[in-house]
Design an enzyme around this catalytic site. Structure first.
Site, PDB file in Angstrom:
ATOM      1  N   GLU A 174     -15.901 -15.431   2.289  1.00 46.22           N
ATOM      2  CA  GLU A 174     -14.897 -16.480   2.490  1.00 46.22           C
ATOM      3  C   GLU A 174     -14.882 -17.430   1.297  1.00 46.22           C
ATOM      4  OE1 GLU A 174     -13.369 -19.227   6.154  1.00 46.22           O
ATOM      5  OE2 GLU A 174     -15.470 -19.391   5.648  1.00 46.22           O
ATOM      6  N   ALA A 309     -23.450 -22.302   6.241  1.00 47.41           N
ATOM      7  CA  ALA A 309     -23.479 -21.086   7.049  1.00 47.41           C
ATOM      8  C   ALA A 309     -22.126 -20.403   6.907  1.00 47.41           C
ATOM      9  CB  ALA A 309     -23.776 -21.408   8.512  1.00 47.41           C
ATOM     10  N   MET A 310     -22.040 -19.175   7.449  1.00 51.54           N
ATOM     11  CA  MET A 310     -20.797 -18.405   7.381  1.00 51.54           C
ATOM     12  C   MET A 310     -20.640 -17.593   8.650  1.00 51.54           C
ATOM     13  SD  MET A 310     -18.047 -17.489   5.978  1.00 51.54           S
ATOM     14  CE  MET A 310     -16.929 -16.266   6.629  1.00 51.54           C
ATOM     15  N   GLU A 311     -19.401 -17.566   9.188  1.00 48.50           N
ATOM     16  CA  GLU A 311     -19.145 -17.049  10.531  1.00 48.50           C
ATOM     17  C   GLU A 311     -18.816 -15.572  10.608  1.00 48.50           C
ATOM     18  OE1 GLU A 311     -15.102 -18.868   9.134  1.00 48.50           O
ATOM     19  OE2 GLU A 311     -17.230 -19.321   8.909  1.00 48.50           O
ATOM     20  N   GLU A 345     -20.775 -22.133  13.962  1.00 56.04           N
ATOM     21  CA  GLU A 345     -20.514 -20.736  13.605  1.00 56.04           C
ATOM     22  C   GLU A 345     -20.155 -19.887  14.827  1.00 56.04           C
ATOM     23  OE1 GLU A 345     -20.084 -20.367  10.529  1.00 56.04           O
ATOM     24  OE2 GLU A 345     -20.981 -22.322  10.135  1.00 56.04           O
ATOM     25  N   GLU A 367     -11.666 -24.580  10.733  1.00 55.42           N
ATOM     26  CA  GLU A 367     -12.787 -25.486  10.481  1.00 55.42           C
ATOM     27  C   GLU A 367     -12.732 -26.769  11.298  1.00 55.42           C
ATOM     28  OE1 GLU A 367     -15.192 -24.307   9.194  1.00 55.42           O
ATOM     29  OE2 GLU A 367     -14.464 -22.665   7.936  1.00 55.42           O
TER      30      GLU A 367
END
Length: 939
Positions: A174, A309-311, A345, A367
Site C-alpha cells: 500500500e 502496521a498494514m491491513e 488493522e 483510514e
C-alpha cells in the site's frame, strides 16, 4: 527476424492510431527503447480487467533477488491489441498471451513489451486485436532485486541472541508498490482473485493471505508452498513473507484461526496480542453482523517496518512495537497502543478490504473508519482502557492541522504515487474519525451502526465513493432493500431516529459533503443574553486575523452544516440544533447564567463565546468545575488557546481559565492545560527568553505541586492515572524538579548496578532512562543496553532518553547512528530525528542533519512517505523567527525538484509563520501575566 520486426511495427502503429482516435489527440510518451508508448495517462485504461492472478515467486535470501511468473487471467471489455498495466523495477524477460475459452487454452503468442518508467507502466502489445468479451491468459516472466527500502517485496533482518544475522523477505504494497513485486493492475478498483505459490528453503516458512493447501518438494532441496485461492481483493492487499518466525495461535468462537508470528527470541512477547486479536475479531463480526470471510488471520511482527502496521487481508503486518508486549518493559501507553493498532488493522478487514474506496482520493473511507473503529472496538472489548477519554486527542490533532490554510479537503484529488502517499495523513485518519464520531452522535448509535452494516453488505467485494456511504446512512431504500429486512429503514423510521436531531427530514449527503468536500473547520461564535443565543459561523484560521488583507478571500464560500449540541446552567438535557446558515438564533427554555456548546466535544468545531460568555464559563470552572464533564473541561481549555492563535481571545483570558486546574485531578484536562504551558516553556528556552522560561518553570512546579507530589513511582491505578503519572513526572524531571530528579537517578543507579536486570515500574522507565542519560557515562551505558535489549518497547524508551541529552556531541552521534542503520534500525530514523528536534538543545542539530543528508535520505525513503513528512514538519515546527523562516524557505528552494511535489513543505512554512505571529502578539501578554501571578497572587 524481418517477419517478427514487421509483426511488432504493425502492432505499434495500430495501437498508436487507436489511442489517437480515442484520447483527445494528446502526445504519447516515448518508451525506454525510443518507441511510442501507447498510453498517456497516470491511471490505467479499463478496456481490460484482471480476473485471476496465478503468482509463482521464488525469493533467494542469499543473493537478495527473486524470480517470478505472473499468470493473469484478463477479461476484454473493449477491443484492443494492447494491455496497459503496472511494473516497477522488474526485469521482464518474456510475455505471452493465449485465448481461453470454455476452459480450453488456445496457442500462445508472444507479446511485445514496452516500458514507461515515469508512470511505472508497461504495455504488452499483441499482433492482432483482443476480442471484446473474451478471456485471455497473460504470462509474464520476470526477475527483480529484493527492495532495500520498506516497500514492494523487501529484505528485512534481525540478530539472534548469539549475534547471528538472519534474513527474511516481506511485502508492503500500500498504496502503489504491488507493482514492485509482480506486474499487475495496481489500482484499488481492479479487484481479482489470487492464487499464490512461494518457493523457499527448508529452514523457512512462507505465509500469504490464505492458508497453505500443500507444500511440494522441488529440486535443490527447496519447497514450494501452494496457498488457497483468495477472495476478490485489490492488489495493495496481497502479501507474502518468507521467514523463520515462530507463532502462537488460538481459534475464535466462529472458527477463525488467529496466529501471532515473531522472531524466535521474541515469541514470548506475542501472547497479549493474541488475546486482543481474538477479542477484537469477534467484536467486529458481531458489530458488523458479517462473518470474517477468510479461514485465518495472521498478525506478523516485522523487524524492519516503516509505518505502524498494514491491513493485508488475512496477513496483517506490524512494526514490532505495534504488536509485541513485554511485561517488564512495556508501559500502560504501550499496551494501549498495541490494542488500538490491532483494532485498527482488524477493522480494515471490513473497511478497506471487504469494501474498498474506488480511488485514493477517498482513502479516508478506509483510514478514517479504521481510526474511529479503534475507539469503538477497544471501548467495547477493553473498557478498563477508557479509550473514550483519549478520543479528544485525536480531534485536537485534526483541528490543529485543519485550522491552517495549507490543509486540504478530506476527499482530495491525488493522481501520482507521491500525491497518493501524502493522502495518508492527519486529515484522512484523525479528521475522518472525528467527523464519523460527530455523525454517529448525530444519527444515534443504532442508526449509525445499521447504516454501516447496510454499506458493507451492499458493496461487499466492491469499490465505493464518498456518496455511497452517505446514501447508505440516509433514507434511500429501494423495494429490494425493504424485502431484505433489518438493515434498511423507512422514512417514518428515519423521522424517529436518524432525523430526530433537528425534527425534520434532512439530507445526510448534503450535510456531510460540507465536511468532506471543503477543507477547514468552522468556529461557532456564540452571543448569549438571557434566553437568547445568537449564532454565527465562519472558517477558523490560526495565524490569519480579520484585519489581514487575505482574510475576506480565505473566508469566502465556506459554509458548514453543523450539528450543534449545548447544555446550560439550568439544564443538563442536551439541546440540539443544526446550523445550516451563516447566522441563526436559538431561544432557550429559560434564562441561563452560562451556556456551553459542543457537549463532550462530540462535534468537530471550535466555539467562541462573546460578551461575558467566557467569563461565565471561567467562573463555573473556578467555583465548581464538576458541573462540566472532564471532556467539556478539556474542550474549553483547548478552544481557548486555539482562539488565542486566531486572535479572537486574549492570552491572559486563556491562562486565567487554566487557573482552575489547581482543583483538577482528571488526567485529560490536566494534560491539556499542562501541554500548552509546556509548549510556551520550550519556546522560551529555544528563543533564550530567560525570564519567561524561568517564571513558567516556577509557575508549573508550584501550581501543579498538589498533583506532582501525589504521584507514586509505580504501575498502579487506572490507565488515565498511569498516563497522568508518566506525563507529569517526565515534564517535572525535565524541569529539574529536585525530588523527581533524585528519585529517577536513584532508580537509574540501582538498575545500572544490577546490570539492567532490575525490573523498574514500566510507566516511569523512560523518565529514569532520561535522567540517567544526562551524564556522559550514563548515556553510553544506555546505548550499550539498547544493543542488548530484546524489547522494542524498551528500545524506544532508550532512544527517547538518549535524545533528551543536552550534550551536542551525544546528540550528533545519535543522529549519525540513525542514518547508518546498524545499531539503530533505519525504520527508527524519523523517531530519532524528531526526538532530538523536540529537545531545545538539539533542534538546530536535527534540522541541519536533515539538510546535510537530504540526498542520502531520498535514496532510503520514498518521497511523500510518512518518514519524509515527519522529517520536514517535525524538525521545523518549533521555529519561530523570521531568520529561521528564511532559512527553511531557502532550503526548500534548493530542493525544489522534490519540495514542489510535497504538500508537507507548505505545512512546515505555515507552521513557522504562525509561530512568528503568535510570539509577536502574545509574548508580552505571557510575560506580564506570569509576573502578576507570581508577584501579586502567588502560585
Amino acid at each position: 527476424m524481418p517477419f517478427q520486426t514487421m509483426f511488432f511495427v504493425v502492432g505499434v502503429l495500430f495501437q498508436v492510431l487507436l489511442c489517437l482516435g480515442g484520447h483527445e489527440n494528446k502526445d504519447f510518451p516515448s518508451t525506454t527503447n525510443g518507441q511510442v508508448f501507447p498510453w498517456n495517462k497516470m491511471r490505467l485504461p479499463d478496456r481490460i480487467v484482471p480476473v485471476h492472478y496465478n503468482l509463482h515467486v521464488h525469493p533467494n535470501l542469499t543473493t537478495s533477488n527473486f524470480t517470478g511468473l505472473a499468470k493473469i487471467q484478463v477479461h476484454v471489455r473493449q477491443e484492443t491489441n494492447v494491455i496497459i498495466l503496472h511494473a516497477k523495477h522488474l526485469d521482464i524477460s518474456r510475455a505471452t498471451i493465449a485465448l481461453t475459452k470454455y476452459g480450453v487454452s488456445h496457442p500462445e503468442s508472444i507479446l511485445n513489451i514496452l516500458e514507461y518508467p515515469p508512470f511505472e507502466q508497461i504495455a504488452l502489445e499483441n499482433a492482432k486485436p483482443l476480442d471484446n468479451g473474451e478471456t485471455y491468459m497473460v504470462n509474464i516472466y520476470y526477475t527483480a532485486n529484493l527492495s532495500n527500502g520498506f516497500n514492494g517485496f523487501y529484505k528485512s533482518s534481525y540478530q539472534t541472541p548469539d549475534g547471528e544475522k538472519r534474513i527474511l523477505a516481506s511485502t508492503h504494497f500500500e498504496p502503489t508498490s504491488a507493482r514492485m513485486a509482480f506486474p499487475c493492475f495496481d489500482e484499488p478498483s481492479f479487484k481479482a482473485n489470487f492464487s499464490i505459490k512461494i518457493k523457499r528453503e527448508k529452514q523457512h516458512i512462507a505465509l500469504s493471505n490464505m492458508p497453505i493447501v500443500k507444500s511440494v518438494p522441488t529440486a535443490g532441496g527447496l519447497f514450494e508452498d501452494h496457498f488457497d485461492v483468495s477472495v476478490r481483493m485489490s492488489t495493495y492487499l496481497v502479501a507474502f513473507i518468507v521467514c523463520d518466525f515462530k507463532s502462537v495461535s488460538a481459534v475464535t468462537s466462529t472458527g477463525i484461526k488467529v496466529s501471532i508470528y515473531a522472531t524466535p527470541d521474541k515469541w514470548n512477547q506475542t501472547h497479549y496480542a493474541l488475546e486482543a486479536a481474538v477479542k477484537l475479531l469477534e467484536f467486529y463480526e458481531h458489530y458488523f453482523n458479517i462473518y470474517y470471510p477468510l479461514p485465518k488471520q495472521d498478525l506478523v511482527a516485522i523487524p524492519d517496518f516503516e509505518s505502524g502496521a498494514m491491513e493485508n487481508w488475512g496477513l496483517t503486518t506490524y512494526r514490532e512495537t505495534s504488536l509485541l508486549y513485554h511485561p517488564a518493559t512495556s508501559s500502560a501507553s504501550d499496551k494501549l497502543w498495541i490494542t488500538m493498532v490491532i483494532g485498527h488493522e482488524l477493522a480494515h478487514q471490513w473497511f478497506g478490504n471487504l469494501v474498498t474506496m474506488e480511488w485514493w482520493n477517498d482513502i479516508w473511507l478506509n483510514e478514517g473508519f479504521a481510526r474511529y473503529m479503534e475507539f469503538v472496538s477497544v471501548d467495547a472489548t477493553y473498557p478498563d482502557l477508557q479509550v473514550g477519554d483519549h478520543f479528544l486527542g485525536t480531534c485536537f490533532a485534526a483541528m490543529g492541522r485543519d485550522a491552517m490554510n495549507s490543509s486540504r479537503p478530506i476527499s482530495t484529488s491525488a493522481e501520482n504515487p507521491i500525491q497518493i502517499k501524502e493522502m495518508f495523513d492527519t486529515v484522512s485518519y484523525e479528521k475522518g474519525a472525528c467527523i464519523l464520531h460527530m455523525l454517529r452522535n448525530f444519527l444515534t448509535d443504532e442508526v449509525f451502526q445499521s447504516g454501516l452494516v447496510r454499506y458493507l453488505r451492499k458493496f461487499s467485494y466492491g469499490n465505493t465513493k464518498n456518496e455511497d456511504l452517505w446514501d447508505s446512512m440516509a433514507n434511500t431504500c429501494t423495494k429490494e432493500d425493504f424485502t431484505s429486512g433489518e438493515f434498511c429503514y423507512s422514512g417514518s423510521q428515519a423521522a424517529k431516529s436518524a432525523y430526530r436531531f433537528a425534527g425534520e427530514h434532512l439530507d445526510i449527503k448534503e450535510i456531510m459533503n460540507t465536511w468532506t468536500l471543503q477543507k477547514g473547520i468552522p468556529v461557532i461564535i456564540v452571543e448569549h443574553n438571557g434566553t437568547s443565543v445568537r449564532l454565527q459561523q465562519e472558517r477558523f484560521l490560526k495565524g490569519i486575523l480579520p484585519e489581514d488583507p487575505s482574510w475576506a478571500l480565505l473566508q469566502s464560500g465556506y459554509l458548514w452544516h453543523v450539528p450543534l449540541t449545548y447544555i446550560t446552567s439550568n439544564s443538563k438535557t442536551i439541546g440540539k440544533h443544526l446550523l445550516k446558515t451563516k447566522s441563526d438564533h436559538i431561544e432557550l427554555e429559560g434564562e441561563a447564567q452560562w451556556v456551553k456548546f459542543n457537549v463532550d466535544m462530540n462535534g468537530y468545531y471550535i466555539v467562541h463565546y462573546t460578551r461575558d460568555g467566557w467569563d461565565a464559563l471561567i467562573n463555573v470552572l473556578d467555583q465548581n468545575h464538576t458541573l462540566l464533564s472532564q471532556k467539556d473541561r478539556a474542550n474549553l481549555i483547548h478552544n481557548a488557546f486555539q482562539l488565542v492563535s486566531a486572535g479572537k481571545l486574549s492570552l491572559d483570558r486563556a491562562l486565567d481559565l487554566t487557573r482552575y486546574l489547581r482543583h483538577e485531578n482528571k488526567s485529560i484536562p490536566v494534560l491539556q492545560g499542562l501541554g500548552y504551558l509546556e509548549v510556551f516553556y520550550r519556546m522560551a528556552v529555544r528563543r533564550n527568553i530567560t525570564d519567561v522560561a524561568t517564571n513558567l518553570k516556577n509557575y508549573i512546579l508550584h501550581f501543579f505541586k498538589h498533583l506532582i507530589d501525589r504521584q507514586t513511582w509505580s504501575d498502579e491505578g487506572t490507565l488515565s492515572d498511569r498516563l497522568l503519572r508518566s506525563n507529569l513526572l517526565e515534564l517535572v524531571c525535565d524541569l529539574e524538579y529536585l525530588p523527581c530528579v533524585e528519585k529517577a537517578l536513584a532508580y537509574f543507579n540501582q538498575w545500572r548496578m544490577s546490570n539492567g536486570t532490575l525490573n523498574l515500574p514500566t510507566d516511569v522507565l523512560e523518565i529514569v532512562y532520561s535522567v540517567g542519560a544526562q551524564s556522559s557515562d550514563g548515556w553510553d551505558y544506555l546505548l550499550t543496553k539498547y544493543l542488548q535489549s530484546v524489547s522494542e518497547a524498551e528500545k524506544n524508551k532508550i532512544v527517547s532518553a538518549l535524545a533528551s541529552s543536552r550534550n551536542p556531541e551525544k546528540l550528533v552521534r545519535l543522529l549519525e547512528l540513525s542514518l547508518q542503520g546498524d545499531i539503530i534500525k533505519l525504520q527508527n530514523l524519523a523517531h530519532v530525528v524528531v526526538a532530538v528536534s523536540r529537545n531545545p538543545y538539539g533542534q538546530l542539530l536535527a534540522w541541519n542533519f536533515v539538510k546535510i543528508n537530504w540526498s542520502k535520505l531520498m535514496k532510503k525513503f520514498q518521497l511523500g512517505s510518512s518518514t519524509v513528512r515527519w522529517l520536514i514538519i517535525g524538525t521545523s515546527s518549533q521555529f519561530s523567527s523570521k531568520e529561521e523562516l528564511e532559512e527553511v524557505e531557502m532550503f526548500f528552494d534548493s530542493i525544489k525538484e522534490q519540495s514542489s511535489q510535497l504538500r508537507c513543505t507548505q505545512i512546515a512554512l505555515e507552521n513557522i509563520q504562525k509561530n512568528i505571529r503568535w510570539l509577536e502578539r502574545n509574548l508580552d501578554f505571557l510575560r506580564s501575566w506570569l509576573q502578576n501571578i507570581i508577584m501579586e497572587h502567588g502560585p
